[in-house]
Design a protein around this motif. Structure first.
Motif, mmCIF file in Angstrom:
data_model
loop_
_atom_site.group_PDB
_atom_site.id
_atom_site.type_symbol
_atom_site.label_atom_id
_atom_site.label_comp_id
_atom_site.label_asym_id
_atom_site.label_seq_id
_atom_site.Cartn_x
_atom_site.Cartn_y
_atom_site.Cartn_z
ATOM 1 N N HIS A 358 46.192 46.766 43.097
ATOM 2 C CA HIS A 358 47.728 46.421 43.053
ATOM 3 C C HIS A 358 47.987 45.341 43.736
ATOM 4 O O HIS A 358 48.835 44.487 42.815
ATOM 5 N N TYR A 359 47.605 44.825 44.868
ATOM 6 C CA TYR A 359 47.822 43.625 45.430
ATOM 7 C C TYR A 359 47.256 42.618 45.030
ATOM 8 O O TYR A 359 47.355 41.322 45.269
ATOM 9 N N GLU A 364 47.325 39.466 50.145
ATOM 10 C CA GLU A 364 48.467 39.909 49.903
ATOM 11 C C GLU A 364 48.693 41.376 50.444
ATOM 12 O O GLU A 364 50.064 41.755 50.773
ATOM 13 N N ILE A 365 47.550 42.130 50.593
ATOM 14 C CA ILE A 365 48.046 43.424 51.410
ATOM 15 C C ILE A 365 48.596 43.400 52.912
ATOM 16 O O ILE A 365 49.540 43.980 52.992
ATOM 17 N N ASN A 368 52.365 42.442 52.690
ATOM 18 C CA ASN A 368 53.127 43.587 52.274
ATOM 19 C C ASN A 368 53.073 44.886 53.354
ATOM 20 O O ASN A 368 53.773 45.805 53.211
#
Length: 454
Positions: A358-359, A364-365, A368
């Protein structure tokens, strides 16, 4: 379907009205406008990648159209009006309209003779993987030896020269490699080898691969022997105490993959991160047949070695749920027990795969999941559960072990810019084994069965 001629013959059989060919006279007929129209139809799709994939034909098979039309219709297909086929030096042009009545002669399919056309292929062999596999394949007793006495007894049963030089691993290495080179029409070759565990990764983490047992003496001695043999017979070999074999593989891939179709041969899943539209991975695995069955492919119809699954980006996505380069981020979270890479404690595949898919990356994880207030975290947890199918929240452990995650990513990342490789030219990797020297070396080592009879 073997080549374009099968394709043309099938068209003729299926559409006799179009071609006006009597089945009894199938092997001898005249070229007419309908023939030329169909040839032009082939030409229009000849360079389309989608057609190549759907047909299952190799690009080289398309090239045979050149010999077919050029030799029998006497048309020069290599004029100025041409289009290049990427990955090949041979071209197909746009001169079908130049056929005249003088060329309208009879010919027989069975009379056609074709020049063997070989597409360039660069094969990068993980020599450490192949040598280790080759060694243990001929050292069964050693696998069950527990005590030092049992090990020493097992060593005595291994293949060796009269003066005690162990050769079983090197023997099986070449017994596997040489037929592979021939059957796959390899034109360029590089072998990459590990030399030491004290690479730059130990500087990042002293515990890296600290869980590995000592390499058995008969195997460790053959790493040096294999290096010497490869150099003696003119096979390019790359190794350095500061880098691992896969670092050299990665650097070679990035230097040449856009210039030549590239293949990696290994049983190490770290190499998956190097798979791209230019580079395929020949993964040595006992699960190969099951994997082909799962995706509905009959391996016997493919030109792929036995016991090997050929990874492309599409199949990495199918089996791993992520893109090839994201294998690094997966290991950053999951870790790797075989290399003693920590990862994030208590976070496994059920969380790592959906998060990375997803990320896109651990960077990026963390963007978020960090700095959330209570409401934002609650909303995110709901998304994890309902949107990503995660039953447990990984946020707490991801935050606690963030440092381990980023260190693990560094350890799992294959280098692709080793200086030594940057001075290597593609011509340096052309397969040009000194066969006379190879026979001499094999004879000296007592590996006579590998010597080809003239």
């Amino acid at each position: 379907m073997d080549n374009l001629f099968d394709l043309l013959e099938k068209k003729i059989k299926d559409d006799k009205k179009c071609f006006g060919v009597n089945e009894n006279k199938f092997n001898s007929y005249k070229i007419d406008e309908n023939h030329l129209s169909y040839i032009k139809e082939i030409k229009e799709v000849i360079l389309k990648e989608t057609y190549l994939k759907e047909s299952g034909l190799d690009k080289c098979d398309f090239i045979r159209l050149n010999s077919y039309v050029g030799s029998k219709i006497n048309t020069d297909l290599r004029s100025n009006d041409k289009k290049e086929m990427k990955g090949n030096d041979i071209v197909i042009n746009n001169q079908f309209k130049e056929v005249t009545e003088e060329n309208n002669s009879e010919f027989d399919f069975e009379e056609l003779e074709f020049e063997k056309i070989v597409e360039d292929k660069l094969l990068i062999v993980d020599g450490s993987s192949l040598l280790s596999t080759s060694f243990y394949a001929t050292a069964r007793d050693l696998l069950f030896a527990k005590t030092d006495e049992q090990k020493e007894f097992a060593y005595k049963k291994l293949m060796q020269t009269s003066d005690g030089v162990y050769t079983n691993g090197v023997y099986m290495f070449f017994k596997t490699l040489l037929p592979l080179l021939e059957r796959q029409n390899i034109t360029h070759l590089a072998v990459v080898l590990d030399r030491s565990r004290n690479t730059f990764r130990r500087e990042l983490d002293p515990e890296y691969k600290a869980n590995r047992k000592d390499t058995p003496r008969p195997l460790s001695s053959q790493f040096k022997l294999l290096t010497e043999v490869l150099k003696n017979i003119n096979i390019p070999v790359f190794s350095h105490e500061y880098y691992e074999a896969d670092d050299f593989a990665g650097s070679i891939v990035k230097r040449f993959e856009e210039k030549i179709p590239t293949y990696l041969h290994t049983k190490d899943e770290d190499y998956i991160q190097l798979v791209s539209e230019y580079t395929k991975l020949w993964m040595v695995t006992g699960k190969a047949e099951d994997m082909y069955n799962e995706i509905g492919i009959n391996r016997k119809k493919l030109n792929i070695p036995n016991g090997i699954f050929e990874y492309t980006p599409k199949y990495v996505k199918h089996f791993k749920g992520i893109d090839p380069i994201q294998i690094i981020d997966l290991k950053a979270i999951e870790g790797d027990k075989s290399d003693n890479i920590k990862g994030v404690k208590n976070v496994g595949k059920t969380s790592s795969v959906p998060l990375v898919a997803h990320y896109g990356s651990i960077e990026e994880i963390y963007i978020n999941i960090e700095g959330l207030d209570t409401k934002e975290e609650k909303q995110l947890l709901k998304f994890f559960k309902e949107g990503l199918g995660m039953s447990r929240s990984p946020i707490k452990n991801m935050l606690i072990y963030k440092e381990d995650a980023f260190l693990s990513k560094k350890l799992a990342t294959i280098k692709t810019d080793i200086d030594e490789v940057q001075t290597v030219e593609l011509e340096d990797l052309i397969l040009n084994i000194d066969k006379e020297k190879m026979s001499e070396v094999f004879k000296e080592l007592g590996m006579n069965s590998l010597i080809k009879k003239k």
